[in-house]
Design a protein around this motif. Structure first.
Motif, PDB file in Angstrom:
ATOM      1  N   LEU A 173       5.616  87.466  39.253  1.00 52.50           N
ATOM      2  CA  LEU A 173       6.899  86.457  40.278  1.00 52.50           C
ATOM      3  C   LEU A 173       7.764  85.936  38.367  1.00 52.50           C
ATOM      4  N   THR A 174       7.846  86.034  37.759  1.00 52.10           N
ATOM      5  CA  THR A 174       7.478  85.396  36.185  1.00 52.10           C
ATOM      6  C   THR A 174       7.773  86.657  35.214  1.00 52.10           C
ATOM      7  N   ASP A 175       9.609  87.111  34.436  1.00 53.89           N
ATOM      8  CA  ASP A 175       9.284  88.246  33.431  1.00 53.89           C
ATOM      9  C   ASP A 175       8.755  88.192  32.927  1.00 53.89           C
ATOM     10  N   LYS A 176       7.966  86.845  31.939  1.00 58.86           N
ATOM     11  CA  LYS A 176       7.288  86.922  31.490  1.00 58.86           C
ATOM     12  C   LYS A 176       6.127  85.537  31.276  1.00 58.86           C
ATOM     13  N   PRO A 177       5.473  85.326  30.398  1.00 63.82           N
ATOM     14  CA  PRO A 177       4.704  84.237  30.575  1.00 63.82           C
ATOM     15  C   PRO A 177       5.633  83.056  30.247  1.00 63.82           C
ATOM     16  N   SER A 178       5.588  82.186  30.845  1.00 63.67           N
ATOM     17  CA  SER A 178       6.644  80.606  30.639  1.00 63.67           C
ATOM     18  C   SER A 178       5.347  79.471  29.958  1.00 63.67           C
ATOM     19  N   PHE A 179       6.271  78.998  29.048  1.00 64.54           N
ATOM     20  CA  PHE A 179       5.768  77.800  28.496  1.00 64.54           C
ATOM     21  C   PHE A 179       5.681  76.346  29.060  1.00 64.54           C
ATOM     22  N   TRP A 180       5.012  76.268  29.463  1.00 69.19           N
ATOM     23  CA  TRP A 180       4.509  75.180  30.454  1.00 69.19           C
ATOM     24  C   TRP A 180       4.579  73.302  29.795  1.00 69.19           C
ATOM     25  N   LEU A 181       4.548  72.841  29.065  1.00 65.62           N
ATOM     26  CA  LEU A 181       3.885  71.951  27.735  1.00 65.62           C
ATOM     27  C   LEU A 181       5.427  71.772  27.137  1.00 65.62           C
ATOM     28  N   ILE A 182       5.975  72.513  26.963  1.00 63.93           N
ATOM     29  CA  ILE A 182       6.987  72.173  26.236  1.00 63.93           C
ATOM     30  C   ILE A 182       8.757  72.609  26.953  1.00 63.93           C
ATOM     31  N   GLY A 183       9.709  71.990  26.707  1.00 65.98           N
ATOM     32  CA  GLY A 183      11.086  72.753  27.360  1.00 65.98           C
ATOM     33  C   GLY A 183      10.868  72.177  28.584  1.00 65.98           C
ATOM     34  N   ASP A 184      12.061  72.441  29.525  1.00 68.49           N
ATOM     35  CA  ASP A 184      12.409  71.818  30.336  1.00 68.49           C
ATOM     36  C   ASP A 184      10.739  72.751  31.634  1.00 68.49           C
ATOM     37  N   ASN A 185      10.597  72.870  31.484  1.00 66.54           N
ATOM     38  CA  ASN A 185       9.575  73.465  33.114  1.00 66.54           C
ATOM     39  C   ASN A 185       7.689  72.226  31.857  1.00 66.54           C
ATOM     40  N   SER A 186       7.952  71.941  31.459  1.00 67.06           N
ATOM     41  CA  SER A 186       7.212  70.190  31.237  1.00 67.06           C
ATOM     42  C   SER A 186       7.560  69.662  32.365  1.00 67.06           C
ATOM     43  N   PHE A 187       9.083  69.847  32.412  1.00 65.31           N
ATOM     44  CA  PHE A 187       8.727  68.520  34.245  1.00 65.31           C
ATOM     45  C   PHE A 187       8.393  68.818  35.088  1.00 65.31           C
ATOM     46  N   ILE A 188       8.620  70.452  35.637  1.00 63.20           N
ATOM     47  CA  ILE A 188       7.533  70.645  36.459  1.00 63.20           C
ATOM     48  C   ILE A 188       6.003  70.809  36.330  1.00 63.20           C
ATOM     49  N   ALA A 189       5.579  71.284  34.994  1.00 62.45           N
ATOM     50  CA  ALA A 189       4.374  70.518  34.968  1.00 62.45           C
ATOM     51  C   ALA A 189       3.992  69.250  35.419  1.00 62.45           C
ATOM     52  N   LEU A 190       3.856  68.107  34.687  1.00 58.82           N
ATOM     53  CA  LEU A 190       4.048  66.705  34.966  1.00 58.82           C
ATOM     54  C   LEU A 190       3.927  66.593  36.245  1.00 58.82           C
ATOM     55  N   LEU A 191       5.307  67.049  37.180  1.00 55.77           N
ATOM     56  CA  LEU A 191       5.372  67.025  39.022  1.00 55.77           C
ATOM     57  C   LEU A 191       4.250  66.902  39.509  1.00 55.77           C
ATOM     58  N   THR A 192       3.638  68.847  39.356  1.00 58.16           N
ATOM     59  CA  THR A 192       2.685  69.952  39.425  1.00 58.16           C
ATOM     60  C   THR A 192       1.305  68.297  39.391  1.00 58.16           C
ATOM     61  N   VAL A 193       1.224  67.931  38.411  1.00 57.17           N
ATOM     62  CA  VAL A 193       0.147  67.297  37.993  1.00 57.17           C
ATOM     63  C   VAL A 193      -0.446  66.108  39.002  1.00 57.17           C
TER      64      VAL A 193
END
Length: 325
Positions: A173-193
């Motif tokens: 589903l993604t072109d490359k592995p994502s950084f989940w604990l830094i950047g904009d994806n950190s909001f998604i990671a925090l919301l998921t947890v």
């Protein structure tokens, strides 16, 4: 069989109240006496630190006065002015953190309530393995928060985390592995947890509330031709009004004040996209050593939560008392 003293005691005239007996007074005062230790502990654990924090918010308390914070000079409302000056760096950062926290709280509470309510309604039907499934649903709520969040930290790792392995390597589903604990994806990671560990509480409360709804209502609605969605809309949700009122308020307060999840997930410095106000106040107090400004931010947060809670209770109470047409 009456005693000699009871026969000798004069009876009160009709319409006149008898004086309270000492034994009755002791029985009435016993519950309050039993509550006294808990009230004293509540005073020591919550109210006294709250009062100290309010006093600190009016002082120019920095690292130079930590050894004797009582000798710190009074600053009046300067700490509050700095916190709400949104054109200055401190106020601008606090406003950004507040907006991030509001968005995070609204999404987390909505998803927790939606998933918990759907799971509770699904669990009302009897089927094989229902007890085991209920127990599995409650596992995220029963786990210690530190153990659960640390597990998610390993799962969100960039190189060898389970999330990137599933999304990138397995599903593509993604072109490359994502950084989940830094950047904009950190909001998604925090919301998921937050949703993962919060929705079982909503599931537990709603499931308990569903036990008080008579099954005869659903049977009568089915005989009248009402489908599943009509039964949920007309019977289930209105009957859960009082339960949802308390549930949403508790979820809102817990999520808005949540400190453990972002702190364990990101460390002392949270990414800008996941800079919750609880961690922001911690950084303002214990990282920059400006305890006066951090205390002022905490007081402003307390006032905001009191205002929102009061308005929410007034609006929901009016909605419940409003006559139905």
């Amino acid at each position: 069989m009456t005693t000699t003293l009871e026969r000798a005691a004069p009876k009160a005239p009709p319409g006149e109240k008898r004086p309270a007996r000492p034994g009755r007074i002791r029985r009435i005062g016993l519950p309050y006496l039993l509550l006294l230790p808990a009230l004293l502990l509540e005073l020591l654990v919550h109210l006294v630190p709250m009062a100290v924090g309010i006093v600190m918010s009016f002082k120019e308390l920095t690292q130079f006065y930590i050894r004797d914070w009582g000798s710190a000079p009074w600053s009046g409302l300067d700490n509050f002015k700095v916190s709400v000056d949104f054109d200055a760096p401190v106020g601008e950062a606090l406003l950004h953190s507040f907006l991030v926290t509001v968005a995070f709280t609204l999404l987390s509470v909505a998803l927790c309530w939606l998933i918990g309510t759907a799971a509770a309604i699904f669990m009302q039907d009897t089927f094989r393995g229902r007890g085991l499934l209920r127990a599995l649903f409650l596992v995220p709520y029963a786990l210690p928060v530190y153990a659960a969040v640390i597990t998610w930290v390993f799962m969100f790792q960039h190189d060898n985390g389970l999330v990137n392995h599933v999304l990138h390597d397995q599903l593509g589903l993604t072109d490359k592995p994502s950084f989940w604990l830094i950047g904009d994806n950190s909001f998604i990671a925090l919301l998921t947890v937050s949703v993962w560990k919060g929705w079982p509480f909503a599931f537990l409360i709603v499931m308990a509330g569903l036990q008080n709804i008579p099954r005869e209502l659903y049977e009568a609605a089915a005989l009248d031709g009402a489908g599943v969605w009509q039964q949920i809309r007309r019977i289930t949700l209105p009957s859960l009004g009082a339960v949802n009122q308390v549930l949403i308020l508790v979820l809102f307060l817990w999520t808005f004040n949540d400190f453990n999840t972002p702190y364990v997930l990101f460390g002392r410095t949270a990414p800008e996209a996941a800079d919750l106000i609880s961690v922001h106040i911690y950084q303002a107090s214990f990282v920059t050593w400006n305890f006066g400004t951090g205390s002022a931010m905490s007081v402003l947060l307390l006032l905001f939560l009191l205002l929102v809670t009061g308005a929410y209770l007034v609006l929901t109470s009016r909605g419940r008392r409003a006559p139905r047409v």
